[in-house]
Motif scaffolding. Structure first.
Motif, PDB file in Angstrom:
ATOM      1  N   THR A  11       0.819  -1.209   0.000  1.00 34.84           N
ATOM      2  CA  THR A  11       0.000   0.000   0.000  1.00 34.84           C
ATOM      3  C   THR A  11       0.855   1.262   0.000  1.00 34.84           C
ATOM      4  OG1 THR A  11      -1.728  -1.206   1.195  1.00 34.84           O
ATOM      5  CG2 THR A  11      -1.909   1.191   1.137  1.00 34.84           C
ATOM      6  N   GLY A  12       1.644   1.480   1.030  1.00 37.48           N
ATOM      7  CA  GLY A  12       2.392   2.723   1.162  1.00 37.48           C
ATOM      8  C   GLY A  12       3.832   2.669   0.703  1.00 37.48           C
ATOM      9  N   ASN A  13       4.306   1.494   0.313  1.00 35.23           N
ATOM     10  CA  ASN A  13       5.696   1.293  -0.092  1.00 35.23           C
ATOM     11  C   ASN A  13       6.646   1.744   1.022  1.00 35.23           C
ATOM     12  OD1 ASN A  13       8.016   2.455  -2.608  1.00 35.23           O
ATOM     13  ND2 ASN A  13       7.766   0.394  -1.860  1.00 35.23           N
ATOM     14  N   ALA A  14       6.297   1.314   2.241  1.00 35.79           N
ATOM     15  CA  ALA A  14       7.111   1.703   3.385  1.00 35.79           C
ATOM     16  C   ALA A  14       7.591   0.514   4.210  1.00 35.79           C
ATOM     17  CB  ALA A  14       6.314   2.645   4.291  1.00 35.79           C
ATOM     18  N   VAL A  15       6.897  -0.630   4.119  1.00 36.69           N
ATOM     19  CA  VAL A  15       7.262  -1.753   4.981  1.00 36.69           C
ATOM     20  C   VAL A  15       7.365  -3.049   4.176  1.00 36.69           C
ATOM     21  CG1 VAL A  15       6.663  -3.083   7.052  1.00 36.69           C
ATOM     22  CG2 VAL A  15       6.149  -0.643   6.971  1.00 36.69           C
ATOM     23  N   ARG A  16       6.219  -3.665   3.867  1.00 33.67           N
ATOM     24  CA  ARG A  16       6.201  -5.021   3.307  1.00 33.67           C
ATOM     25  C   ARG A  16       6.946  -5.138   1.984  1.00 33.67           C
ATOM     26  NH1 ARG A  16      -0.116  -5.886   3.501  1.00 33.67           N
ATOM     27  NH2 ARG A  16       0.036  -3.661   3.022  1.00 33.67           N
ATOM     28  N   ARG A  67       7.641   5.126  -3.646  1.00 35.30           N
ATOM     29  CA  ARG A  67       7.133   5.578  -4.944  1.00 35.30           C
ATOM     30  C   ARG A  67       5.780   4.949  -5.211  1.00 35.30           C
ATOM     31  NH1 ARG A  67      10.720   2.603  -9.621  1.00 35.30           N
ATOM     32  NH2 ARG A  67      10.603   0.534  -8.742  1.00 35.30           N
ATOM     33  N   GLN A  68       5.005   5.657  -5.973  1.00 37.95           N
ATOM     34  CA  GLN A  68       3.670   5.230  -6.352  1.00 37.95           C
ATOM     35  C   GLN A  68       3.775   4.291  -7.554  1.00 37.95           C
ATOM     36  OE1 GLN A  68       0.578   5.700  -5.072  1.00 37.95           O
ATOM     37  NE2 GLN A  68      -0.291   4.521  -6.751  1.00 37.95           N
ATOM     38  N   ALA A  69       3.029   3.212  -7.511  1.00 38.30           N
ATOM     39  CA  ALA A  69       2.945   2.322  -8.665  1.00 38.30           C
ATOM     40  C   ALA A  69       2.192   3.043  -9.776  1.00 38.30           C
ATOM     41  CB  ALA A  69       2.229   1.034  -8.288  1.00 38.30           C
ATOM     42  N   THR A  70       2.660   2.866 -10.988  1.00 34.08           N
ATOM     43  CA  THR A  70       2.021   3.457 -12.162  1.00 34.08           C
ATOM     44  C   THR A  70       1.871   2.368 -13.219  1.00 34.08           C
ATOM     45  OG1 THR A  70       4.128   4.025 -13.202  1.00 34.08           O
ATOM     46  CG2 THR A  70       3.130   5.698 -11.749  1.00 34.08           C
TER      47      THR A  70
END
Length: 176
Positions: A11-16, A67-70
């Motif tokens: 989701t947030g590209n911060a952990v998993r 980063r956001q997935a695009t």
């Protein structure tokens, strides 16, 4: 020559997804590991709990920025490895061309066929764009109130990514 890529998605590209990419990169295999999020705030560093969990596993800490997935990023990936069903659904909705290369980490770690065929052929045989995923096919987020849950999560992700890495590389043909 560019290595084929595995894009880990949360989701947030911060952990998993950050943990999973770090584990696969540590394998040093033929695949380049990257990560992104479906609702990421671009440019954020990983949190200290994520960093500490990677260090506890003896893994190098990557110079990560979220980063956001695009659609362009998804289209470039050889394989998209999601952490939850909601991420797979997001890919199916926003980038249907990548749906045949997208499933969750636990699902792929248990079902990606071994064999001598190239990865693209083995993925095609799975019909991922219509694969049904269950709650058991997800990697849950850690409890933000419990720092130890990040280390537990990192250990689970390492086990799953180790198995995925084993399955990613085509097995040599058996002959007689």
């Amino acid at each position: 020559m560019t290595r084929p890529s595995v894009l880990f998605l949360c989701t947030g590209n911060a952990v998993r997804s950050v943990m999973a990419a770090a584990v696969l990169e540590a394998h040093g295999g033929p695949y380049q590991a990257t990560s992104a999020g479906t609702l990421a705030v671009p440019g954020q560093p990983m949190g200290w709990r994520t960093r500490d969990a990677l260090v506890a596993l003896g893994l190098p800490v990557p110079p990560h920025r979220s980063r956001q997935a695009t659609p362009a990023l998804l289209d470039q990936a050889t394989l998209v490895v999601a952490m939850a069903r909601e991420h797979v659904a997001w890919v199916r909705q926003w980038c249907p061309g990548a749906a045949e290369r997208t499933a969750t980490l636990p699902w792929l770690a248990s079902r990606l066929p071994l064999g001598p065929a190239p990865l693209t052929e083995r993925l095609g045989a799975l019909h991922l764009s219509t694969a049904r995923l269950s709650e058991q096919d997800e990697v849950a987020e850690p409890d933000p109130e419990d720092p130890a849950s990040y280390q537990t999560l990192a250990a689970r992700i390492r086990t799953l990514v180790d198995e995925l890495a084993r399955r990613l590389t085509p097995a040599p043909p058996t002959g007689g």
